[in-house]
Scaffold this motif. Sequence first.
Motif, PDB file in Angstrom:
ATOM      1  N   GLU A 156       0.835  -1.204   0.000  1.00 15.16           N
ATOM      2  CA  GLU A 156       0.000   0.000   0.000  1.00 15.16           C
ATOM      3  C   GLU A 156       0.872   1.258   0.000  1.00 15.16           C
ATOM      4  N   ALA A 157       1.979   1.204   0.734  1.00 10.02           N
ATOM      5  CA  ALA A 157       2.909   2.340   0.742  1.00 10.02           C
ATOM      6  C   ALA A 157       3.409   2.592  -0.675  1.00 10.02           C
ATOM      7  N   TYR A 158       3.761   1.510  -1.354  1.00 13.84           N
ATOM      8  CA  TYR A 158       4.260   1.626  -2.732  1.00 13.84           C
ATOM      9  C   TYR A 158       3.178   2.235  -3.635  1.00 13.84           C
ATOM     10  N   ARG A 159       1.947   1.772  -3.451  1.00  9.45           N
ATOM     11  CA  ARG A 159       0.835   2.246  -4.294  1.00  9.45           C
ATOM     12  C   ARG A 159       0.608   3.752  -4.157  1.00  9.45           C
ATOM     13  N   VAL A 160       0.628   4.272  -2.929  1.00  7.12           N
ATOM     14  CA  VAL A 160       0.261   5.684  -2.721  1.00  7.12           C
ATOM     15  C   VAL A 160       1.411   6.650  -2.994  1.00  7.12           C
ATOM     16  N   GLU A 221      15.253  -9.615   6.976  1.00  7.03           N
ATOM     17  CA  GLU A 221      13.956 -10.105   6.479  1.00  7.03           C
ATOM     18  C   GLU A 221      13.032  -8.952   6.118  1.00  7.03           C
ATOM     19  N   MET A 222      13.044  -7.939   6.971  1.00  6.32           N
ATOM     20  CA  MET A 222      12.204  -6.765   6.709  1.00  6.32           C
ATOM     21  C   MET A 222      12.677  -6.056   5.430  1.00  6.32           C
ATOM     22  N   ALA A 223      13.991  -5.935   5.251  1.00  8.75           N
ATOM     23  CA  ALA A 223      14.535  -5.295   4.046  1.00  8.75           C
ATOM     24  C   ALA A 223      14.114  -6.067   2.797  1.00  8.75           C
ATOM     25  N   ALA A 224      14.121  -7.404   2.886  1.00  6.79           N
ATOM     26  CA  ALA A 224      13.708  -8.244   1.747  1.00  6.79           C
ATOM     27  C   ALA A 224      12.237  -8.002   1.411  1.00  6.79           C
ATOM     28  N   MET A 225      11.424  -7.782   2.461  1.00  9.39           N
ATOM     29  CA  MET A 225       9.996  -7.525   2.245  1.00  9.39           C
ATOM     30  C   MET A 225       9.788  -6.187   1.528  1.00  9.39           C
ATOM     31  N   VAL A 226      10.587  -5.194   1.904  1.00  8.95           N
ATOM     32  CA  VAL A 226      10.486  -3.871   1.270  1.00  8.95           C
ATOM     33  C   VAL A 226      10.892  -3.983  -0.208  1.00  8.95           C
ATOM     34  N   GLU A 227      11.937  -4.750  -0.481  1.00  8.36           N
ATOM     35  CA  GLU A 227      12.367  -4.962  -1.874  1.00  8.36           C
ATOM     36  C   GLU A 227      11.308  -5.720  -2.666  1.00  8.36           C
ATOM     37  N   ALA A 228      10.705  -6.723  -2.033  1.00  7.33           N
ATOM     38  CA  ALA A 228       9.681  -7.528  -2.708  1.00  7.33           C
ATOM     39  C   ALA A 228       8.472  -6.683  -3.113  1.00  7.33           C
ATOM     40  N   ALA A 229       8.237  -5.586  -2.378  1.00  6.27           N
ATOM     41  CA  ALA A 229       7.105  -4.702  -2.704  1.00  6.27           C
ATOM     42  C   ALA A 229       7.412  -3.812  -3.903  1.00  6.27           C
ATOM     43  N   GLY A 230       8.684  -3.836  -4.367  1.00  5.70           N
ATOM     44  CA  GLY A 230       9.043  -3.048  -5.546  1.00  5.70           C
ATOM     45  C   GLY A 230       9.959  -1.869  -5.281  1.00  5.70           C
ATOM     46  N   PHE A 231      10.297  -1.644  -4.011  1.00  5.30           N
ATOM     47  CA  PHE A 231      11.144  -0.491  -3.691  1.00  5.30           C
ATOM     48  C   PHE A 231      12.598  -0.709  -4.108  1.00  5.30           C
TER      49      PHE A 231
END
Length: 252
Positions: A156-160, A221-231
């Motif tokens: 959602e962060a990525y979307r907005v 793990e958190m960094a990987a999640m942020v990357e997976a969202a497209g950041f």
Amino acid sequence: MTDSHSHNDGTTHFGFKTVAEDEKVSLVRGVFDSVASKYDLMNDLMSAGVHRLWKSAFLDMLRPRPDQTLLDVGGGTGDIAFGWRKRGGGPVTVCDINREMLSVGRDRAVDRNLVGGLTWVCGNAEDLPIPDRSVDRYTIAFCLRNVTHWDKAIAEAYRVLRPGGRFMCLEFSRVIVPGLREAYDAYSFNVLPKVGGMVTGNAEAYQYLVESIRKFPPQEEMAAMVEAAGFSRVEVRNLSAGIAAIHSGWRI
């Protein structure tokens, strides 16, 4: 990458307990309803007052500018929003799922004479009532671990965010200094719920908060999640030896 704390059977965790996913939101709301008026005091206890320095470091990294808009998610009491405005940042929307916390924040804004440029919205981090590509900066401080699906909130962060926009998360994390880790655990589990109970009359709320920190994924793990969202250009900055960490990423 799947969300590491949601289970396939429709359950998730609330601290160390397993609960139905649809129950977690109301349980978390109950915790924050009960401590809303003493939330700052609670953060002081949880971090020995250091959360103020962490938020200051977070705002330094954020580098507020008057031509930028900020969406602060889970920021009901207004700390990040007020800091952003005081440092010259543009308009802020504070979005929080908890009406009690929002009303505390609004009152604090009036007390500080910081009413202009602030909008308060009740909404869920996993389904933001905010248009696509509409904000320059997205912040979430000490809130993400209370969300049921972390990956949904980050998506959602990525979307907005507009292209060129920045995601920043400040959250309790994993202590990286071995001796300190044990001391911090002892303090968290043995001292905090007791002191929190004495100060706010709600030891259970503190017990949940301490447990929720341990359930949150470690830095990598958190960094990987942020990357997976497209950041892109995802980075982690540890604060106080990893007791907290700042996660940052850019929507290119």
